[in-house]
Design a protein around this motif. Structure first.
Motif, mmCIF file in Angstrom:
data_model
loop_
_atom_site.group_PDB
_atom_site.id
_atom_site.type_symbol
_atom_site.label_atom_id
_atom_site.label_comp_id
_atom_site.label_asym_id
_atom_site.label_seq_id
_atom_site.Cartn_x
_atom_site.Cartn_y
_atom_site.Cartn_z
ATOM 1 N N UNK A 1 0.942 -1.264 -0.056
ATOM 2 C CA UNK A 1 -0.022 -0.007 -0.278
ATOM 3 C C UNK A 1 0.966 1.231 0.095
ATOM 4 N N UNK A 2 2.261 1.059 0.095
ATOM 5 C CA UNK A 2 3.018 2.299 0.215
ATOM 6 C C UNK A 2 3.170 3.047 -1.239
ATOM 7 N N UNK A 3 3.323 4.256 -1.209
ATOM 8 C CA UNK A 3 3.505 5.130 -2.448
ATOM 9 C C UNK A 3 4.828 4.724 -3.127
ATOM 10 N N UNK A 4 5.268 5.236 -4.188
ATOM 11 C CA UNK A 4 6.365 4.683 -4.821
ATOM 12 C C UNK A 4 7.764 5.175 -4.122
ATOM 13 N N UNK A 5 7.740 6.175 -3.594
ATOM 14 C CA UNK A 5 8.978 6.735 -2.780
ATOM 15 C C UNK A 5 9.164 5.915 -1.465
ATOM 16 N N UNK A 6 8.093 5.598 -0.623
ATOM 17 C CA UNK A 6 8.118 4.945 0.431
ATOM 18 C C UNK A 6 8.365 3.417 -0.001
ATOM 19 N N UNK A 7 7.681 2.947 -1.082
ATOM 20 C CA UNK A 7 8.084 1.557 -1.623
ATOM 21 C C UNK A 7 9.535 1.328 -1.823
ATOM 22 N N UNK A 8 10.130 2.299 -2.490
ATOM 23 C CA UNK A 8 11.869 2.160 -2.642
ATOM 24 C C UNK A 8 12.533 2.016 -1.460
ATOM 25 N N UNK A 9 11.964 2.783 -0.484
ATOM 26 C CA UNK A 9 12.670 2.834 0.852
ATOM 27 C C UNK A 9 12.543 1.569 1.383
ATOM 28 N N UNK A 10 11.245 0.951 1.393
ATOM 29 C CA UNK A 10 11.002 -0.452 1.827
ATOM 30 C C UNK A 10 11.749 -1.649 1.118
ATOM 31 N N UNK A 11 12.206 -1.498 -0.056
ATOM 32 C CA UNK A 11 12.707 -2.232 -0.874
ATOM 33 C C UNK A 11 13.992 -2.152 -0.603
ATOM 34 N N UNK A 12 14.603 -1.046 -0.081
ATOM 35 C CA UNK A 12 15.967 -0.877 0.056
ATOM 36 C C UNK A 12 16.210 -1.509 1.373
ATOM 37 N N UNK A 13 15.318 -1.499 2.386
ATOM 38 C CA UNK A 13 15.328 -2.090 3.605
ATOM 39 C C UNK A 13 15.627 -3.751 3.394
ATOM 40 N N UNK A 14 14.742 -4.246 2.718
ATOM 41 C CA UNK A 14 14.883 -5.582 2.245
ATOM 42 C C UNK A 14 16.109 -5.975 1.703
ATOM 43 N N UNK A 15 16.665 -5.130 0.693
ATOM 44 C CA UNK A 15 17.943 -5.407 0.105
ATOM 45 C C UNK A 15 19.168 -5.460 1.060
ATOM 46 N N UNK A 16 19.031 -4.544 1.848
ATOM 47 C CA UNK A 16 20.047 -4.314 2.839
ATOM 48 C C UNK A 16 20.136 -5.505 3.812
ATOM 49 N N UNK A 17 18.951 -6.069 4.391
ATOM 50 C CA UNK A 17 18.631 -6.924 5.134
ATOM 51 C C UNK A 17 19.287 -8.396 4.540
ATOM 52 N N UNK A 18 18.977 -8.577 3.386
ATOM 53 C CA UNK A 18 19.403 -9.622 2.815
ATOM 54 C C UNK A 18 20.844 -9.864 2.605
ATOM 55 N N UNK A 19 21.425 -8.539 2.450
ATOM 56 C CA UNK A 19 22.952 -8.441 2.439
ATOM 57 C C UNK A 19 23.543 -8.955 3.690
ATOM 58 N N UNK A 20 22.913 -8.257 4.844
ATOM 59 C CA UNK A 20 23.372 -8.334 6.182
ATOM 60 C C UNK A 20 23.371 -10.047 6.445
ATOM 61 N N UNK A 21 22.262 -10.518 6.131
ATOM 62 C CA UNK A 21 22.080 -12.062 6.407
ATOM 63 C C UNK A 21 23.143 -12.886 5.720
ATOM 64 N N UNK A 22 23.353 -12.497 4.542
ATOM 65 C CA UNK A 22 24.270 -13.254 3.762
ATOM 66 C C UNK A 22 25.637 -13.171 4.371
ATOM 67 N N UNK A 23 26.208 -12.003 4.679
ATOM 68 C CA UNK A 23 27.318 -11.825 5.317
ATOM 69 C C UNK A 23 27.507 -12.433 6.776
ATOM 70 N N UNK A 24 26.414 -12.564 7.537
ATOM 71 C CA UNK A 24 26.373 -13.023 8.924
ATOM 72 C C UNK A 24 26.625 -14.518 8.746
#
Length: 147
Positions: free
Chosen positions: A36-59
């Motif tokens: 339900x997020x707008x485009x700008x907020x959606x991109x921020x959420x996607x950024x959180x997903x990407x960062x989380x996945x990257x953190x999980x890979x390194x951990x």
């Protein structure tokens, strides 16, 4: 000295397990808000997903390395059932992690992408990956004799 080394390795192993599991609990509510997020907020959420996945890979790299060192410095054999089961689930989870998140996150940038379908797919992937991680955690903590 050996006891101290083992305790330090165990601390590193447990800490990296927490870093491997923790971010996915944060992603559950974010996945729900993503649709339900707008485009700008959606991109921020996607950024959180990407960062989380990257953190999980390194951990995960630290988790595997410390796990190997713990086994080498312990009385456990590589053929112990809970170790074999953990390695099997870990192999499946590595394959799953590589295919479940990054390709789906890239599709959000495509014009005309079905946002509802992508959010459902991400949410499902988060739950599946959490299940795999919690299964591995159970093997490592409970150390069940499976055969």
């Amino acid at each position: 000295m050996e006891v101290l080394l083992y305790r330090v390795l165990l601390y590193i192993h447990v800490s990296s397990a927490i870093l491997s599991v923790g971010p996915f609990f944060v992603l559950i509510p974010i996945a729900k808000k993503l649709e339900s997020a707008g485009q700008g907020v959606q991109q921020a959420y996607i950024g959180i997903f990407r960062t989380s996945v990257r953190l999980v890979k390194h951990a995960g790299h630290v988790l595997v390395g410390s796990g190997v060192l713990l086994i080498v410095n312990s009385h456990w054999a590589w053929t112990t059932s809970w170790i074999v089961a953990t390695l099997m689930v870990m192999g499946a989870s590595v394959f799953f992690l590589a295919r479940a998140f990054t390709p789906v996150l890239k599709k959000f940038d495509e014009p005309g992408a079905d946002q509802h379908f992508l959010v459902k797919k991400l949410t499902r992937s988060v739950w599946i990956y959490l299940f795999l991680l919690m299964l591995m955690l159970w093997f490592m903590v409970a150390k069940p004799v499976l055969w």
